[in-house]
Scaffold this motif. Structure first.
Motif, PDB file in Angstrom:
ATOM      1  N   SER A 237      15.544  13.166 -36.164  1.00 32.57           N
ATOM      2  CA  SER A 237      13.603  13.551 -35.594  1.00 32.57           C
ATOM      3  C   SER A 237      13.941  14.649 -34.595  1.00 32.57           C
ATOM      4  O   SER A 237      15.071  15.282 -34.457  1.00 32.57           O
ATOM      5  CB  SER A 237      13.408  11.978 -34.286  1.00 32.57           C
ATOM      6  OG  SER A 237      13.579  11.119 -35.171  1.00 32.57           O
TER       7      SER A 237
ATOM      8  N   THR B 194       5.563   5.789 -36.859  1.00 36.58           N
ATOM      9  CA  THR B 194       5.750   7.140 -36.676  1.00 36.58           C
ATOM     10  C   THR B 194       5.333   7.579 -37.440  1.00 36.58           C
ATOM     11  O   THR B 194       4.345   7.868 -37.804  1.00 36.58           O
ATOM     12  CB  THR B 194       6.826   6.104 -38.096  1.00 36.58           C
ATOM     13  OG1 THR B 194       8.006   5.385 -37.826  1.00 36.58           O
ATOM     14  CG2 THR B 194       8.012   7.583 -38.482  1.00 36.58           C
TER      15      THR B 194
ATOM     16  N   ALA C 223       9.154  11.369 -31.272  1.00 35.64           N
ATOM     17  CA  ALA C 223       9.184  12.081 -32.441  1.00 35.64           C
ATOM     18  C   ALA C 223       9.719  13.574 -33.114  1.00 35.64           C
ATOM     19  O   ALA C 223      10.201  13.821 -33.361  1.00 35.64           O
ATOM     20  CB  ALA C 223       7.907  11.765 -33.832  1.00 35.64           C
TER      21      ALA C 223
ATOM     22  N   ILE D 230      14.869   5.286 -39.165  1.00 37.89           N
ATOM     23  CA  ILE D 230      14.374   5.742 -40.393  1.00 37.89           C
ATOM     24  C   ILE D 230      14.878   5.727 -42.048  1.00 37.89           C
ATOM     25  O   ILE D 230      15.436   6.169 -41.477  1.00 37.89           O
ATOM     26  CB  ILE D 230      12.989   6.902 -40.425  1.00 37.89           C
ATOM     27  CG1 ILE D 230      12.094   6.232 -38.794  1.00 37.89           C
ATOM     28  CG2 ILE D 230      11.945   7.019 -41.583  1.00 37.89           C
ATOM     29  CD1 ILE D 230      11.310   7.236 -39.217  1.00 37.89           C
TER      30      ILE D 230
ATOM     31  N   GLU E 230       8.516  13.087 -39.135  1.00 33.45           N
ATOM     32  CA  GLU E 230       9.854  12.629 -39.222  1.00 33.45           C
ATOM     33  C   GLU E 230      10.855  11.755 -40.973  1.00 33.45           C
ATOM     34  O   GLU E 230      11.455  11.562 -41.112  1.00 33.45           O
ATOM     35  CB  GLU E 230      10.190  11.202 -38.447  1.00 33.45           C
ATOM     36  CG  GLU E 230       9.753  11.291 -37.444  1.00 33.45           C
ATOM     37  CD  GLU E 230      10.202  10.356 -36.038  1.00 33.45           C
ATOM     38  OE1 GLU E 230      11.463   9.658 -36.288  1.00 33.45           O
ATOM     39  OE2 GLU E 230       9.241   9.465 -35.498  1.00 33.45           O
TER      40      GLU E 230
END
Length: 297
Positions: A251, A214, A174, A237, A178
């Motif tokens: 990200s 996430t 990540a 996402i 995010e």
């Protein structure tokens, strides 16, 4: 006293402390700069350095030129492009520009182009702040403790909190929160389940696995669970705003090395920014008319 204070704090604090208007502080600073600035500061410059600084987000920059021999700042102007650095050279005469022997910078193509246009005979150097040479990199790596991050296995865990390996792996991937336009580092975020974890029956709920986690900062983690925004995690996402706009954030880590925050379908925007402003004004007028509240102006 005002001049001494503005070098140590913001103008709002100075105006409160000195009991004068904010614009009065600005006027005092402007008059002092005009009266005290050294008109000869651009003379006898041999080794100079240029860099930019962001003073307001988003994308508000100042170009700053310093004299390496004296360690003093000699020029500041708005912007950070070729024109901003060219303005500095245009303040000098041709004789003064010929004295410049070295220009250090961060490798910006805009700064290099301006230096080539106005001081073509000066040597261009990379600012050491932005450079790590091979020897220095080897010295750093020689004493480093290398701990390889293993890819977590694909087994479906039934624990709510991820293990050390999975936690590290997700934060490396990540890089940061995010959510859209958030720059909180991944090590200061929460790992959230896309499909909710079933505490009563862990085997049937959302697994604590790499494909179901996430990283969100605490504020955006709460915003996600508030119900105002919708989050779709199929194939990446996707954030759905209360207005219906859909966004696909980038990200900050390995996953987003070549991506950027973007609107999924710009053509589906229902209103422009001007139309949104007009709609808010109409809504406020209707609210005031319904409550018989006087206008503030």
């Amino acid at each position: 006293m005002v001049l001494w204070l503005v070098t140590r704090t913001d103008r709002t604090s100075v105006s409160t402390l000195m009991r004068c208007a904010w614009r009065t502080v600005t006027s005092i600073v402007t008059r002092a700069v005009d009266a005290l600035i050294d008109s000869r500061r651009l003379e006898n410059l041999y080794r100079i350095g240029v860099d930019e600084i962001c003073y307001r987000h988003p994308h508000k920059y100042l170009t700053i030129v310093g004299d390496h021999d004296t360690g003093k700042v000699v020029y500041i102007t708005e912007g950070r492009g070729r024109d901003s650095f060219s303005e500095f050279f245009e303040q000098q005469s041709a004789k003064e520009r010929d004295k410049v022997q070295v220009v250090s910078m961060d490798g910006s193509p805009a700064f290099r182009a301006a230096a080539e246009d106005h001081v073509p005979r000066a040597r261009q150097c990379m600012d050491p702040f932005h450079v790590v040479d091979a020897a220095h990199a080897r010295d750093i790596a020689a004493d480093a403790d290398v701990e390889p991050v293993r890819v977590p296995n694909s087994e479906t865990p039934t624990t709510y909190r991820p293990g050390t390996v999975l936690d590290t792996w997700m934060r490396v991937l990540a890089g940061g929160c995010e959510w859209l336009h958030c720059d909180v580092a991944a090590w200061n975020t929460d790992l959230d389940h896309h499909r909710p974890f079933d505490h009563s029956d862990p085997a049937a709920g959302g697994p604590t696995a790499a494909g179901n986690l996430t990283a969100y900062c605490r504020n955006h983690h709460r915003l996600k669970h508030s119900g105002h925004w919708q989050v779709n995690a199929d194939g990446g996402i996707e954030l759905v705003a209360p207005t219906g706009h859909r966004y696909r954030p980038r990200s900050a880590g390995i996953l987003g090395a070549r991506g950027r925050d973007r609107i999924v379908d710009p053509a589906t925007r229902r209103r422009t920014r001007a139309q949104n402003d007009a709609a808010r004004i109409r809504a406020e007028r209707r609210r005031r008319h319904a409550t018989d509240e006087p206008a503030p102006f």
